[in-house]
Motif scaffolding. Structure first.
Motif, PDB file in Angstrom:
ATOM      1  N   ALA A  98       3.020   0.633 -15.780  1.00  0.00           N
ATOM      2  CA  ALA A  98       2.921   2.362 -16.266  1.00  0.00           C
ATOM      3  C   ALA A  98       1.604   2.378 -16.955  1.00  0.00           C
ATOM      4  O   ALA A  98       1.570   1.299 -17.829  1.00  0.00           O
ATOM      5  N   GLY A  99       0.710   3.278 -16.884  1.00  0.00           N
ATOM      6  CA  GLY A  99      -0.064   3.763 -17.267  1.00  0.00           C
ATOM      7  C   GLY A  99      -0.478   5.030 -17.099  1.00  0.00           C
ATOM      8  O   GLY A  99      -0.004   5.678 -17.164  1.00  0.00           O
ATOM      9  N   VAL A 100      -1.901   5.008 -17.386  1.00  0.00           N
ATOM     10  CA  VAL A 100      -2.857   6.472 -17.667  1.00  0.00           C
ATOM     11  C   VAL A 100      -3.416   6.361 -16.877  1.00  0.00           C
ATOM     12  O   VAL A 100      -4.753   6.837 -16.884  1.00  0.00           O
ATOM     13  N   PRO A 101      -3.614   5.667 -15.515  1.00  0.00           N
ATOM     14  CA  PRO A 101      -4.636   4.938 -14.512  1.00  0.00           C
ATOM     15  C   PRO A 101      -5.657   6.524 -14.256  1.00  0.00           C
ATOM     16  O   PRO A 101      -5.303   8.037 -13.672  1.00  0.00           O
ATOM     17  N   ILE A 102      -7.276   6.236 -14.247  1.00  0.00           N
ATOM     18  CA  ILE A 102      -7.913   7.588 -13.628  1.00  0.00           C
ATOM     19  C   ILE A 102      -7.571   7.640 -11.690  1.00  0.00           C
ATOM     20  O   ILE A 102      -7.543   6.399 -11.568  1.00  0.00           O
ATOM     21  N   LEU A 103      -8.330   8.075 -11.886  1.00  0.00           N
ATOM     22  CA  LEU A 103      -7.252   8.351 -10.019  1.00  0.00           C
ATOM     23  C   LEU A 103      -8.166   6.747  -9.099  1.00  0.00           C
ATOM     24  O   LEU A 103      -7.757   6.407  -8.324  1.00  0.00           O
ATOM     25  N   SER A 104      -9.620   6.549  -9.470  1.00  0.00           N
ATOM     26  CA  SER A 104     -10.180   5.541  -8.730  1.00  0.00           C
ATOM     27  C   SER A 104      -9.420   3.991  -9.298  1.00  0.00           C
ATOM     28  O   SER A 104      -9.301   3.617  -8.959  1.00  0.00           O
ATOM     29  N   ALA A 105      -8.457   4.328 -10.356  1.00  0.00           N
ATOM     30  CA  ALA A 105      -8.199   3.291 -10.623  1.00  0.00           C
ATOM     31  C   ALA A 105      -6.191   2.863 -10.191  1.00  0.00           C
ATOM     32  O   ALA A 105      -5.733   1.906 -10.436  1.00  0.00           O
TER      33      ALA A 105
END
Length: 125
Positions: free
Chosen positions: A98-105
């Protein structure tokens, strides 16, 4: 204390199906993007699938596209991975994240903050 606990892994014949579950405690999974990775213990983890918080878009590794489906049930604070047409190459420990990655990540382990301990999936031919 944040915990993600996977379940549902077991041994299965090639062509079979499994559904993995990952329940969160001490964390509201509805506030996160969720993903599944796989790998051997102590080895680099391979991206499998993700479902972003923003827009609910889903992403899959080419190797599982059309066979695996990631879904979430916010009421149960749970993320699932439905796996069909399993192949021996799918054998691995599966981890939810679970996380809040930016699109590239989205497809990288660095995009996720919380991890489960993994559940073993073994596919025999």
């Amino acid at each position: 204390q944040v915990q993600l606990v996977e379940s549902g892994g077991r041994s299965v014949q090639a062509g079979g199906s499994l559904r993995l579950s990952c329940v969160g405690s001490g964390v509201n999974l509805a506030a996160y993007s969720l993903a599944w990775f796989r790998g051997a213990p102590g080895k680099e983890r391979e991206f499998v699938a993700a479902r972003r918080l923003s827009g609910g878009h889903t992403y899959y590794a080419d190797s599982v596209k059309g066979r695996f489906t990631i879904s979430r049930d916010n009421m149960k604070n749970t993320v699932y991975l439905e796996m069909n047409s399993l192949e021996p190459e799918d054998t691995a420990v599966y981890y939810c994240a679970a996380g809040v990655p930016i699109l590239s990540a989205v497809r990288t382990t660095g995009g996720y903050r919380h991890w489960g301990q993994g559940t073993q999936v073994t596919v025999s031919s």
